[in-house]
Structure formats: structure tokens, C-alpha cells
Scaffold this motif. Structure first.
Motif, PDB file in Angstrom:
ATOM      1  N   ASP A  51      33.245 -24.510  19.746  1.00  0.00           N
ATOM      2  CA  ASP A  51      34.402 -23.693  19.396  1.00  0.00           C
ATOM      3  C   ASP A  51      33.967 -22.238  19.505  1.00  0.00           C
ATOM      4  N   ALA A  52      34.290 -21.612  20.631  1.00  0.00           N
ATOM      5  CA  ALA A  52      33.787 -20.264  20.908  1.00  0.00           C
ATOM      6  C   ALA A  52      34.216 -19.266  19.837  1.00  0.00           C
ATOM      7  N   GLU A  53      35.436 -19.399  19.319  1.00  0.00           N
ATOM      8  CA  GLU A  53      35.923 -18.440  18.325  1.00  0.00           C
ATOM      9  C   GLU A  53      35.114 -18.516  17.039  1.00  0.00           C
ATOM     10  N   ARG A  54      34.864 -19.723  16.572  1.00  0.00           N
ATOM     11  CA  ARG A  54      34.090 -19.876  15.331  1.00  0.00           C
ATOM     12  C   ARG A  54      32.640 -19.448  15.521  1.00  0.00           C
ATOM     13  N   VAL A  55      32.054 -19.815  16.649  1.00  0.00           N
ATOM     14  CA  VAL A  55      30.671 -19.418  16.903  1.00  0.00           C
ATOM     15  C   VAL A  55      30.576 -17.909  17.084  1.00  0.00           C
ATOM     16  N   SER A  56      31.578 -17.308  17.710  1.00  0.00           N
ATOM     17  CA  SER A  56      31.588 -15.853  17.869  1.00  0.00           C
ATOM     18  C   SER A  56      31.612 -15.159  16.511  1.00  0.00           C
ATOM     19  N   ALA A  57      32.422 -15.667  15.584  1.00  0.00           N
ATOM     20  CA  ALA A  57      32.477 -15.079  14.246  1.00  0.00           C
ATOM     21  C   ALA A  57      31.127 -15.200  13.550  1.00  0.00           C
ATOM     22  N   LEU A  58      30.463 -16.334  13.722  1.00  0.00           N
ATOM     23  CA  LEU A  58      29.140 -16.523  13.133  1.00  0.00           C
ATOM     24  C   LEU A  58      28.159 -15.505  13.694  1.00  0.00           C
ATOM     25  N   ILE A  59      28.172 -15.320  15.005  1.00  0.00           N
ATOM     26  CA  ILE A  59      27.238 -14.387  15.639  1.00  0.00           C
ATOM     27  C   ILE A  59      27.489 -12.965  15.140  1.00  0.00           C
ATOM     28  N   ARG A  60      28.761 -12.585  15.043  1.00  0.00           N
ATOM     29  CA  ARG A  60      29.086 -11.221  14.609  1.00  0.00           C
ATOM     30  C   ARG A  60      28.661 -10.967  13.156  1.00  0.00           C
ATOM     31  N   SER A  61      28.634 -12.015  12.340  1.00  0.00           N
ATOM     32  CA  SER A  61      28.212 -11.834  10.950  1.00  0.00           C
ATOM     33  C   SER A  61      26.701 -11.914  10.793  1.00  0.00           C
ATOM     34  N   ASN A  62      25.992 -12.167  11.888  1.00  0.00           N
ATOM     35  CA  ASN A  62      24.527 -12.194  11.875  1.00  0.00           C
ATOM     36  C   ASN A  62      23.999 -11.333  13.018  1.00  0.00           C
ATOM     37  N   PRO A  63      24.184 -10.004  12.909  1.00  0.00           N
ATOM     38  CA  PRO A  63      23.803  -9.123  14.025  1.00  0.00           C
ATOM     39  C   PRO A  63      22.309  -9.135  14.325  1.00  0.00           C
ATOM     40  N   GLY A  64      21.500  -9.559  13.384  1.00  0.00           N
ATOM     41  CA  GLY A  64      20.056  -9.602  13.620  1.00  0.00           C
ATOM     42  C   GLY A  64      19.573 -10.887  14.257  1.00  0.00           C
ATOM     43  N   ALA A  65      20.474 -11.839  14.481  1.00  0.00           N
ATOM     44  CA  ALA A  65      20.072 -13.132  15.031  1.00  0.00           C
ATOM     45  C   ALA A  65      20.086 -13.101  16.552  1.00  0.00           C
ATOM     46  N   THR A  66      19.062 -13.689  17.160  1.00  0.00           N
ATOM     47  CA  THR A  66      19.098 -13.897  18.604  1.00  0.00           C
ATOM     48  C   THR A  66      19.809 -15.218  18.880  1.00  0.00           C
ATOM     49  N   VAL A  67      20.572 -15.249  19.971  1.00  0.00           N
ATOM     50  CA  VAL A  67      21.330 -16.429  20.332  1.00  0.00           C
ATOM     51  C   VAL A  67      20.728 -17.012  21.602  1.00  0.00           C
ATOM     52  N   HIS A  68      20.325 -18.265  21.534  1.00  0.00           N
ATOM     53  CA  HIS A  68      19.757 -18.964  22.680  1.00  0.00           C
ATOM     54  C   HIS A  68      20.620 -20.180  22.973  1.00  0.00           C
ATOM     55  N   THR A  69      20.942 -20.362  24.239  1.00  0.00           N
ATOM     56  CA  THR A  69      21.797 -21.482  24.611  1.00  0.00           C
ATOM     57  C   THR A  69      21.617 -21.780  26.096  1.00  0.00           C
ATOM     58  N   ASP A  70      22.308 -22.796  26.575  1.00  0.00           N
ATOM     59  CA  ASP A  70      22.245 -23.117  27.994  1.00  0.00           C
ATOM     60  C   ASP A  70      22.956 -22.031  28.793  1.00  0.00           C
ATOM     61  N   PRO A  71      22.688 -21.925  30.095  1.00  0.00           N
ATOM     62  CA  PRO A  71      23.284 -20.840  30.884  1.00  0.00           C
ATOM     63  C   PRO A  71      24.808 -20.820  30.874  1.00  0.00           C
ATOM     64  N   LEU A  72      25.482 -21.988  30.862  1.00  0.00           N
ATOM     65  CA  LEU A  72      26.937 -21.999  30.872  1.00  0.00           C
ATOM     66  C   LEU A  72      27.510 -21.442  29.579  1.00  0.00           C
ATOM     67  N   THR A  73      26.934 -21.823  28.442  1.00  0.00           N
ATOM     68  CA  THR A  73      27.428 -21.306  27.170  1.00  0.00           C
ATOM     69  C   THR A  73      27.114 -19.827  27.030  1.00  0.00           C
ATOM     70  N   ALA A  74      25.954 -19.390  27.538  1.00  0.00           N
ATOM     71  CA  ALA A  74      25.621 -17.968  27.510  1.00  0.00           C
ATOM     72  C   ALA A  74      26.681 -17.154  28.248  1.00  0.00           C
ATOM     73  N   GLU A  75      27.154 -17.689  29.369  1.00  0.00           N
ATOM     74  CA  GLU A  75      28.211 -17.011  30.125  1.00  0.00           C
ATOM     75  C   GLU A  75      29.505 -16.944  29.321  1.00  0.00           C
ATOM     76  N   LYS A  76      29.859 -18.048  28.639  1.00  0.00           N
ATOM     77  CA  LYS A  76      31.072 -18.050  27.818  1.00  0.00           C
ATOM     78  C   LYS A  76      30.980 -17.006  26.708  1.00  0.00           C
ATOM     79  N   LEU A  77      29.816 -16.913  26.076  1.00  0.00           N
ATOM     80  CA  LEU A  77      29.660 -15.951  24.984  1.00  0.00           C
ATOM     81  C   LEU A  77      29.680 -14.524  25.511  1.00  0.00           C
ATOM     82  N   ARG A  78      29.102 -14.302  26.684  1.00  0.00           N
ATOM     83  CA  ARG A  78      29.156 -12.960  27.265  1.00  0.00           C
ATOM     84  C   ARG A  78      30.597 -12.550  27.553  1.00  0.00           C
ATOM     85  N   ASP A  79      31.427 -13.538  27.910  1.00  0.00           N
ATOM     86  CA  ASP A  79      32.847 -13.245  28.115  1.00  0.00           C
ATOM     87  C   ASP A  79      33.512 -12.783  26.825  1.00  0.00           C
ATOM     88  N   GLU A  80      32.931 -13.191  25.686  1.00  0.00           N
ATOM     89  CA  GLU A  80      33.440 -12.770  24.381  1.00  0.00           C
ATOM     90  C   GLU A  80      32.801 -11.456  23.936  1.00  0.00           C
TER      91      GLU A  80
END
Length: 217
Positions: A51-80
């Protein structure tokens, strides 16, 4: 190493120095409120899990966290508008003093309308802590010897005899994140007896973890 099960195969792993969240997704609960994370590892990108919206909210509330994922999901998150590091099998990376080894590769469903999806697992290693293997769907990985394995009992194939035999070969200790949805009448019929089969694997100890439950290894 303390592990908290947040539903489905979503785990919060806490070592002496790091807080790492693995596999937040559509069936997980409570991860949106987490703060102070050092890393977020996303292992699924298809609609049933991600769920990109929920994961995006999680990432925004943890600005110090690095996000690691597969290349396709990384592309989806970059779109966000979110930064994510593409991770590939055989390319280890570090989260502080924790080494993360991705295992598994991208695979495709047998449906023309479905995108390729990640078949990803991760092995976490840190000095003085147990090594943890979270296989996701990647039961064909070669992680090497680990101390603890999180076996996501979330589909019938995950509890197959071949899968259980794999568990017995790969790790002496296992905990099983049991998604609460599997405890319905239908889920009980599907999974009845699966957990008990683990007790028949020689030298293996296991701990079932339901939603919101924690264990220390």
C-alpha cells in the motif's frame, strides 16, 4: 534481538542499537505509528501486499530511516517523491552495525495482467546478536547458516512439507508470524495441523507469534 509481529509478515526487529521494520504492507497494522526507525525494508510491491500511501506516510514520519527495497518498488516510491535504495540479491548493505543480505529474485505471476513481483527475503546479521532470516517468499534463497528464521505462515504453500523441510535445514530456531486473519473458521481449516508439523523436525524449536506479539531471541 527483539521481534514484534505487526500482522501478516511485517516485523519490527530491534537490536541493541537499531530499529528495523521489515515488510510493511496492506495486511499489517500499527506500523504507521512507528517512529525512530533506522531502516525500512519493503519486500513486496504487488497490490495484495503493498500500500504505497500507507508506506509513504511511514517513511515521511521517519526521515532518518533508509529505505531498501526491490528495484520496482523503489521506482514506485520515487514516483511518490520518496528516496529508496534498490536492493538486489548478492548485494549486502549495512544499517549501522547490522548487515543485511537480500536473497531471492524477481519473479512473475502466471497472469499477463500482473507485473513482475519481488520474491525477496533478507538475512540480518550483527555482532553479538542472533542472525535472522526473514524469507518473505524467497524459499529458494541460499542465506547460509542462520540462528532464527521467521517463517510467514500466510499461504498454503508456505506451510508445505517442502517448506518445513527447508526450515529444518536452514535454522535451529523458528518463529512463525501468524496473521490473525488466518484464525478465522476458514483459516483454521486451511492451516490446521501445519504448526504442529514443525514439532516433528528434529532439533528445531519454534515460537508462534500472533499480531502485536513480541519475542526475544
Amino acid at each position: 534481538m527483539r521481534v514484534t509481529h505487526l500482522g501478516h509478515a511485517c516485523l519490527l526487529v530491534e537490536t541493541a542499537d537499531r530499529r528495523i521494520l521489515i515488510d510493511p504492507g496492506s495486511f499489517s497494522t500499527g506500523f504507521e505509528e512507528l517512529t525512530g526507525l533506522d531502516a525500512i525494508l519493503v519486500t513486496h510491491n504487488h497490490a495484495d501486499h503493498f500500500d504505497a500511501e500507507r508506506v509513504s506516510a511511514l517513511i515521511r514520519s521517519n526521515p532518518g530511516a533508509t529505505v531498501h527495497t526491490d528495484p520496482l518498488t523503489a521506482e514506485k516510491l520515487r514516483d511518490e517523491g520518496l528516496a529508496a535504495v534498490p536492493s538486489r540479491q548478492g548485494e549486502d548493505f549495512a544499517v549501522g552495525d547490522v548487515t543485511v543480505s537480500p536473497v531471492g529474485e524477481l519473479h512473475a505471476f502466471n497472469h499477463a495482467s500482473m507485473p513482475r513481483i519481488p520474491n525477496v527475503g533478507v538475512v540480518l546479521r550483527a555482532d553479538g546478536e542472533p542472525s535472522l532470516f526473514h524469507p518473505g517468499d524467497a524459499y529458494d534463497g541460499e542465506p547460509g547458516q542462520v540462528d532464527v528464521l521467521a517463517h510467514p505462515l500466510n499461504a498454503p504453500w508456505a506451510a508445505s512439507r517442502d517448506s518445513i523441510a527447508f526450515v529444518g535445514r536452514i535454522a535451529p530456531r523458528v518463529f512463525i508470524p501468524i496473521h490473525d486473519a488466518l484464525l478465522s473458521d476458514v483459516g483454521h481449516r486451511m492451516y490446521s495441523g501445519h504448526i504442529e508439523q514443525f514439532s516433528g523436525v528434529a532439533g528445531l524449536t519454534y515460537t508462534p507469534l500472533r499480531d502485536a506479539e513480541s519475542a526475544t531471541f
